[in-house]
Design an enzyme around this catalytic site. Structure first.
Site, PDB file in Angstrom:
ATOM      1  N   TYR A   1      -1.468  -4.711  18.270  1.00  0.00           N
ATOM      2  CA  TYR A   1      -1.672  -4.048  16.987  1.00  0.00           C
ATOM      3  C   TYR A   1      -3.024  -3.343  16.955  1.00  0.00           C
ATOM      4  O   TYR A   1      -3.121  -2.155  16.597  1.00  0.00           O
ATOM      5  CB  TYR A   1      -1.585  -5.085  15.872  1.00  0.00           C
ATOM      6  CG  TYR A   1      -1.886  -4.560  14.488  1.00  0.00           C
ATOM      7  CD1 TYR A   1      -1.052  -3.630  13.884  1.00  0.00           C
ATOM      8  CD2 TYR A   1      -2.996  -5.016  13.769  1.00  0.00           C
ATOM      9  CE1 TYR A   1      -1.312  -3.159  12.599  1.00  0.00           C
ATOM     10  CE2 TYR A   1      -3.262  -4.556  12.489  1.00  0.00           C
ATOM     11  CZ  TYR A   1      -2.427  -3.623  11.921  1.00  0.00           C
ATOM     12  OH  TYR A   1      -2.690  -3.151  10.648  1.00  0.00           O
TER      13      TYR A   1
ATOM     14  N   VAL B   1      -5.794  -6.753   1.552  1.00  0.00           N
ATOM     15  CA  VAL B   1      -5.065  -6.263   0.382  1.00  0.00           C
ATOM     16  C   VAL B   1      -3.798  -7.094   0.208  1.00  0.00           C
ATOM     17  O   VAL B   1      -3.118  -7.415   1.186  1.00  0.00           O
ATOM     18  CB  VAL B   1      -4.682  -4.775   0.539  1.00  0.00           C
ATOM     19  CG1 VAL B   1      -3.797  -4.319  -0.614  1.00  0.00           C
ATOM     20  CG2 VAL B   1      -5.922  -3.899   0.624  1.00  0.00           C
TER      21      VAL B   1
ATOM     22  N   LYS C   1      -3.881   0.747  16.738  1.00  0.00           N
ATOM     23  CA  LYS C   1      -4.640   1.337  15.640  1.00  0.00           C
ATOM     24  C   LYS C   1      -5.894   2.050  16.153  1.00  0.00           C
ATOM     25  O   LYS C   1      -6.309   3.076  15.593  1.00  0.00           O
ATOM     26  CB  LYS C   1      -5.014   0.261  14.613  1.00  0.00           C
ATOM     27  CG  LYS C   1      -3.840  -0.231  13.789  1.00  0.00           C
ATOM     28  CD  LYS C   1      -3.240   0.887  12.951  1.00  0.00           C
ATOM     29  CE  LYS C   1      -2.178   0.383  11.994  1.00  0.00           C
ATOM     30  NZ  LYS C   1      -1.648   1.466  11.133  1.00  0.00           N
TER      31      LYS C   1
ATOM     32  N   ASP D   1      14.395   3.223  10.350  1.00  0.00           N
ATOM     33  CA  ASP D   1      13.302   2.667  11.138  1.00  0.00           C
ATOM     34  C   ASP D   1      12.730   3.785  11.999  1.00  0.00           C
ATOM     35  O   ASP D   1      13.379   4.256  12.934  1.00  0.00           O
ATOM     36  CB  ASP D   1      13.817   1.527  12.017  1.00  0.00           C
ATOM     37  CG  ASP D   1      12.711   0.855  12.822  1.00  0.00           C
ATOM     38  OD1 ASP D   1      11.542   1.292  12.723  1.00  0.00           O
ATOM     39  OD2 ASP D   1      13.025  -0.096  13.558  1.00  0.00           O
TER      40      ASP D   1
ATOM     41  N   ILE E   1       0.823  -1.209   0.000  1.00  0.00           N
ATOM     42  CA  ILE E   1       0.000   0.000   0.000  1.00  0.00           C
ATOM     43  C   ILE E   1       0.856   1.257   0.000  1.00  0.00           C
ATOM     44  O   ILE E   1       0.567   2.220  -0.723  1.00  0.00           O
ATOM     45  CB  ILE E   1      -0.967  -0.014   1.196  1.00  0.00           C
ATOM     46  CG1 ILE E   1      -2.013  -1.125   1.012  1.00  0.00           C
ATOM     47  CG2 ILE E   1      -1.655   1.339   1.348  1.00  0.00           C
ATOM     48  CD1 ILE E   1      -2.899  -1.336   2.227  1.00  0.00           C
TER      49      ILE E   1
END
Length: 252
Positions: free
Chosen positions: A163, A195, A167, A72, A26
């Site tokens: 995670y 995706v 988010k 990073d 993406i």
């Protein structure tokens, strides 16, 4: 009859976009789409070889200026290197796409180190980049921030707690930033569904979930990139604090 104005433009000419996690999938598609829409780029990713290939390809296809930062952003040193690159010229658009899942684990099993690692990439880096760029954008009179979300931040996904929580926090950060940065800077979130880089299922988990997607397939990176171009362009000039979901109609 009154003459209606022309439709808003989906072009990004004259702008510069900073895109994290831009070396694949993406992130790479967004970088390419922005360049084709006329935006110069600052692209960031950890792998210098892959990032260099993306930069070379985009320059050859579009002729825009592409600056590379192989680092990073989860580390203090990495984020500092991005900040130094920002001193070389203004940025009008920030796309926070870099992320890590932290692997699969339960909340009980996930230790503090894992939580800190996931949050460093998924929340702290977007916050610090926004803090760095918002004053500059406000002074310039315009700007746009796009935060890449996940369905795991909207409802629990088994064994992806760090995670998902990161988010969910990013979505709330988006809403707060949208209020504080208005009316000069727009801040929105973009949430992809399943995706893959070639638009085909990557694994058995993908194949199992496809049955819940009304479109009946996995998405392609460029389909997410199109939504990002819209959010970054003047076509979305009255859109802020919103979450745009591009997931083939799947109910979370």
């Amino acid at each position: 009859m009154e003459q209606l104005p022309a439709a808003p433009s989906f072009r990004l000419d004259g702008s510069t976009a900073l895109i994290t996690g831009a070396s694949r999938n993406i992130g790479r598609a967004i970088a390419s789409a922005f360049a084709h829409a006329g935006s110069d780029l600052v692209i960031v990713a950890r792998d210098p070889v892959r990032l260099g290939r993306v930069a070379e390809s985009i320059r050859g296809e579009t002729g825009v200026v592409v600056r590379e930062v192989a680092t990073d952003i989860a580390s203090t040193e990495g984020l500092d290197s991005v900040m130094r690159e920002l001193d070389a010229g203004p940025v009008d658009i920030l796309v926070n796409n870099a992320h890590i899942t932290g692997g699969t684990t339960s909340i009980v099993s996930a230790d503090d180190e894992l939580w800190n690692t996931v949050f460093s990439t998924n929340l702290w880096a977007p916050l610090r980049l926004a803090r760095r760029l918002l004053p500059q954008m406000t002074a310039a009179g315009s700007g746009c921030i796009i935060n890449l979300m996940s369905g795991s931040g909207l409802q629990p996904t088994p064994e992806l707690a760090p995670y998902g929580v990161s988010k969910a926090a990013l979505w709330m950060l988006t809403r707060y930033l949208a209020v504080e940065a208005a009316p000069t800077v727009r801040v929105n979130a973009l949430c992809p569904g399943l995706v893959s880089e070639d638009g085909t299922p990557r694994n058995e988990s993908h194949r199992a979930i496809i049955g819940t997607v009304p479109m009946g397939r996995v998405g392609r990176p460029e389909e997410i990139a199109g939504a990002a171009v819209y959010l970054a362009s003047s076509a979305a000039s009255y859109v802020t604090g919103e979450l745009l979901i591009v997931n083939g109609g799947r109910p979370w």
